[in-house]
Each structure stands twice: as structure tokens, then as C-alpha cells.
Write a protein that holds these residues in place. Structure first.
Motif, short mmCIF file in Angstrom:
data_model
loop_
_atom_site.label_atom_id
_atom_site.label_comp_id
_atom_site.label_asym_id
_atom_site.label_seq_id
_atom_site.Cartn_x
_atom_site.Cartn_y
_atom_site.Cartn_z
N ALA A 1 -8.85 21.36 -48.09
CA ALA A 1 -8.81 22.11 -46.84
C ALA A 1 -7.90 23.33 -46.89
O ALA A 1 -8.18 24.35 -46.26
CB ALA A 1 -8.36 21.19 -45.69
N ASP A 2 -6.79 23.23 -47.59
CA ASP A 2 -5.77 24.29 -47.60
C ASP A 2 -5.17 24.40 -48.99
O ASP A 2 -4.14 23.78 -49.28
CB ASP A 2 -4.69 23.97 -46.56
CG ASP A 2 -3.72 25.11 -46.34
OD1 ASP A 2 -3.60 25.97 -47.23
OD2 ASP A 2 -3.06 25.13 -45.28
N PRO A 3 -5.78 25.20 -49.88
CA PRO A 3 -5.32 25.27 -51.27
C PRO A 3 -3.86 25.67 -51.42
O PRO A 3 -3.15 25.12 -52.27
CB PRO A 3 -6.24 26.33 -51.89
CG PRO A 3 -7.47 26.28 -51.05
CD PRO A 3 -7.00 25.99 -49.66
N GLN A 4 -3.39 26.61 -50.61
CA GLN A 4 -2.00 27.03 -50.73
C GLN A 4 -1.04 25.91 -50.36
O GLN A 4 0.00 25.72 -51.01
CB GLN A 4 -1.73 28.25 -49.85
CG GLN A 4 -0.34 28.85 -50.05
CD GLN A 4 -0.07 29.24 -51.48
OE1 GLN A 4 -0.77 30.07 -52.06
NE2 GLN A 4 0.97 28.66 -52.08
N GLU A 5 -1.36 25.15 -49.33
CA GLU A 5 -0.51 24.02 -48.95
C GLU A 5 -0.56 22.94 -50.02
O GLU A 5 0.45 22.26 -50.28
CB GLU A 5 -0.94 23.46 -47.59
CG GLU A 5 0.10 22.56 -46.94
CD GLU A 5 1.43 23.26 -46.71
OE1 GLU A 5 2.49 22.63 -46.97
OE2 GLU A 5 1.42 24.44 -46.30
N TRP B 1 -8.81 16.27 -43.77
CA TRP B 1 -7.96 16.43 -44.94
C TRP B 1 -6.61 17.06 -44.62
O TRP B 1 -5.59 16.68 -45.22
CB TRP B 1 -8.69 17.25 -46.00
CG TRP B 1 -10.01 16.65 -46.35
CD1 TRP B 1 -11.25 17.16 -46.08
CD2 TRP B 1 -10.24 15.39 -47.01
NE1 TRP B 1 -12.23 16.31 -46.54
CE2 TRP B 1 -11.64 15.22 -47.12
CE3 TRP B 1 -9.40 14.40 -47.53
CZ2 TRP B 1 -12.21 14.10 -47.72
CZ3 TRP B 1 -9.97 13.29 -48.13
CH2 TRP B 1 -11.35 13.15 -48.22
N SER B 2 -6.57 18.01 -43.70
CA SER B 2 -5.29 18.64 -43.35
C SER B 2 -4.35 17.64 -42.70
O SER B 2 -3.16 17.59 -43.01
CB SER B 2 -5.52 19.83 -42.41
OG SER B 2 -6.17 20.89 -43.09
N GLU C 1 -10.02 28.34 -56.49
CA GLU C 1 -9.95 28.50 -55.03
C GLU C 1 -9.31 29.82 -54.61
O GLU C 1 -9.84 30.52 -53.75
CB GLU C 1 -9.15 27.33 -54.43
CG GLU C 1 -9.76 25.96 -54.69
CD GLU C 1 -11.12 25.78 -54.05
OE1 GLU C 1 -11.36 26.39 -52.99
OE2 GLU C 1 -11.95 25.05 -54.61
N TYR D 1 -4.84 18.10 -49.33
CA TYR D 1 -4.87 19.51 -48.93
C TYR D 1 -5.82 20.35 -49.79
O TYR D 1 -6.32 21.38 -49.34
CB TYR D 1 -3.47 20.12 -49.00
CG TYR D 1 -2.63 19.92 -47.76
CD1 TYR D 1 -3.09 20.32 -46.51
CD2 TYR D 1 -1.36 19.35 -47.84
CE1 TYR D 1 -2.30 20.16 -45.37
CE2 TYR D 1 -0.57 19.17 -46.72
CZ TYR D 1 -1.04 19.58 -45.48
OH TYR D 1 -0.28 19.42 -44.35
N LYS D 2 -6.06 19.91 -51.03
CA LYS D 2 -6.97 20.67 -51.90
C LYS D 2 -8.32 20.88 -51.26
O LYS D 2 -9.02 21.85 -51.55
CB LYS D 2 -7.15 19.94 -53.24
CG LYS D 2 -6.09 20.23 -54.27
CD LYS D 2 -6.53 19.88 -55.68
CE LYS D 2 -6.90 18.44 -55.84
NZ LYS D 2 -7.23 18.11 -57.26
N ASN E 1 -0.75 16.30 -44.10
CA ASN E 1 0.48 16.34 -43.30
C ASN E 1 1.14 14.97 -43.22
O ASN E 1 2.37 14.84 -43.35
CB ASN E 1 0.16 16.85 -41.89
CG ASN E 1 1.36 16.81 -40.99
OD1 ASN E 1 2.38 17.42 -41.26
ND2 ASN E 1 1.25 16.05 -39.89
#
Length: 301
Positions: free
Chosen positions: A95-99, A58-59, A134, A92-93, A63
Motif C-alpha cells: 500500500a505504501d512503499p516509502q513507509e 494493508w496500511s 515501485e 506496507y509494501k 501501522n
């Protein structure tokens, strides 16, 4: 093709896309066909992103979508850029909520610049939900629900705006910002008069008023009863509802400082209509004001 194979293909596509971008920057390519190379790179980044998605990376997918979004903006294709940023956020949701939030904010900036406020409001809700579930930052969730409500109201989507405002009110009460919660419930109540309000919303507003009672002053003690009388006058059917009967029992128990009667009223109601977590929290706070600070076991049942 297994996941490893999909990732290898995606990496190759990313490398080819990067070559296209570099080639577009050369002097001659810039004069002849620079945009074509960028368009090809956009397509490759998007294909790579989808391959990464199939491989559940996912990341990497996020990207790749971001790279495509930036190139779409370079090509002055705002809609495609915003769409790619949203796709990046959705990837990104996982794997990386902030991103994910960063990407969705980038999409929102584009949509608002285009005057697409309804879709911008939708993505503010998505960000609010990420903060809820999250990142557990309720104040930021509130800010995005408020912004979403503002955009919906500006587009005359009052029903959608009200849903956002009710979320704000519920969280405001949770954060003990009772006056803010009361004002929002009153605002929504007025807006919803033409289509009537569900009884449980009347209860929420009344409970919010009840929570404004101060243990050290009688300044606010008349407000819950006035609110109840107002609702009964405006919505006669509310009088016979289980919610109204519960509220009357709670008011009586609070006035008499009878925690047992209060608990019994809540228990009786909950046996038929299950209390949700928010209402349970509010009711517990009121019960503690009856029992006195530090007293009781913090249970309603």
C-alpha cells in the motif's frame, strides 16, 4: 466473518491496546504491573494487525505492527521489535512503499546493532527491490544492493555478495557509469574463478568494456579485444560459446563501422537465445555509436 467484521474487531483490539498503554503510564501501574500491560498491548496490536491483513487493509496492518514494534523495543525485546518492523514493512509494501522502506530500515538498525548482518543484508535487498519496482529510483536501489553486498562479504557469504554486486554493475552500466560497472565485473570475475563463471557473465563484462569505447578517441579501442583474449585464455570453453562468437562479430562490425553486420549478428543470436532488456539496451547504445549520433531507428532486429 467478512472483511468488515474483521476490521471492526481489529479496531476494537487497537482501542484496547491503547488503553493498556495508557494504563501502564500511571504511577501505580508503573510500580505494579506496568510491563504486563505493555506486553498485553503488544499482543493486541499484533492480533489487530493480523485481522487487518485478513481484511486486506494493508496500511492499517502496517501501522498496528509498527505500534507493536515500538512497544517491544520499550520492553527491551530487540528481536521481537525487529520482527514486528519487518511484518509492518511487508504489509506496507502492498500500500505504501516509502513507509515499507522506513519500517525495514528500522528493522535493519536493530539487526545491525545485534550483529545480525546477514539478515540485515537480506532486508537491504528487499528495500532495493522496492526502489527498483515501485519507486523507480535506481540510484537508491544501487546504494542498498551495495550495502547488502558489504554485509554479506563481512559474513563470508561471497556468493550472496556477488549476486548483489552484479545487480549494481548492471544498473551502473544502465546509468552510463561504465567504469564502475567494469570494475565490479572484474572484481566478481576474480572471486568466481574457483567455481568458474557462466559464459553470459563473461559477455556482460566484455560488453561493459566495449561500451567504454569513445567515439572521439582511440584511447580505449584496444580494451574489448584484450578482454576477449583474456577470457579465451582463462576459460578455453568460452571460445566455442555462442556468446564469444557474437562478441567477435560485434567487435569486427564496430571496427568496420558496419551497422548492418552488427544488427545481423545480434538478430542471429537472439533467434536462439533471447536477449534480456539490459543487454538489449547496452547493445543498442553500441549500435548508435556505430551509426553516429541521431542516426538509425534504434532497433536491433
Amino acid at each position: 466473518m467478512d472483511n468488515a467484521g474483521k476490521e471492526r474487531e481489529a479496531v476494537q483490539l487497537m482501542a484496547e491496546a491503547e488503553k493498556r498503554v495508557k494504563a501502564s503510564h500511571s504511577f501505580l501501574r508503573g510500580l505494579f504491573g506496568g510491563n504486563t500491560r505493555i506486553e498485553e498491548a503488544c499482543e493486541m496490536y499484533t492480533r489487530a494487525a493480523n485481522m487487518f491483513k485478513m481484511a486486506k487493509n494493508w496500511s492499517a496492518a502496517g501501522n498496528a505492527f509498527c505500534q507493536a514494534a515500538k512497544l517491544h523495543m520499550q520492553l527491551q525485546s530487540k528481536h521481537d521489535s525487529a520482527t514486528s518492523f519487518v511484518d509492518a514493512g511487508n504489509a506496507y509494501k502492498k500500500a505504501d512503499p516509502q513507509e515499507a522502506i522506513n519500517c525495514l530500515n528500522a528493522a535493519i538498525d536493530i539487526y545491525t546493532d545485534m550483529g545480525r548482518f546477514t539478515i540485515a543484508a537480506k532486508h537491504h535487498i528487499t528495500i532495493a527491490e522496492i526502489y527498483e519496482t515501485e519507486l523507480v529510483d535506481i540510484e537508491k536501489a544501487i546504494a542498498h544492493y551495495e550495502q547488502s553486498a558489504d554485509y554479506y562479504k563481512g559474513e563470508e557469504s561471497n556468493s550472496s555478495a556477488n549476486k548483489c554486486l552484479l545487480k549494481v554493475a548492471a544498473y551502473a552500466a544502465q546509468l552510463e557509469q561504465y567504469q564502475k560497472a567494469i570494475e565490479i565485473y572484474e572484481q566478481v570475475r576474480i572471486l568466481m574463478i574457483p567455481v568458474l563463471m557462466y559464459h553470459h557473465q563473461c559477455l556482460f563484462f566484455s560488453i561493459a568494456l566495449l561500451m567504454s569505447i569513445k567515439s572521439d578517441t582511440d584511447e580505449w579501442s584496444f580494451l574489448p579485444q584484450l578482454a576477449l583474449e583474456k577470457y579465451e585464455e582463462m576459460f578455453p570453453a568460452f571460445t566455442d560459446s555462442r556468446e564469444c562468437k557474437l562478441l567477435k562479430k560485434l567487435l569486427e562490425a564496430h571496427e568496420e563501422q558496419n551497422s548492418e553486420a552488427y544488427t545481423e549478428a545480434v538478430k542471429e543470436f537472439d533467434s536462439i537465445s533471447r536477449l534480456d532488456q539490459w543487454l538489449t539496451t547496452m547493445l543498442l547504445r553500441i549500435k548508435k555509436s556505430i551509426q553516429g549520433d541521431g542516426e538509425g531507428d534504434g532497433d536491433l532486429k
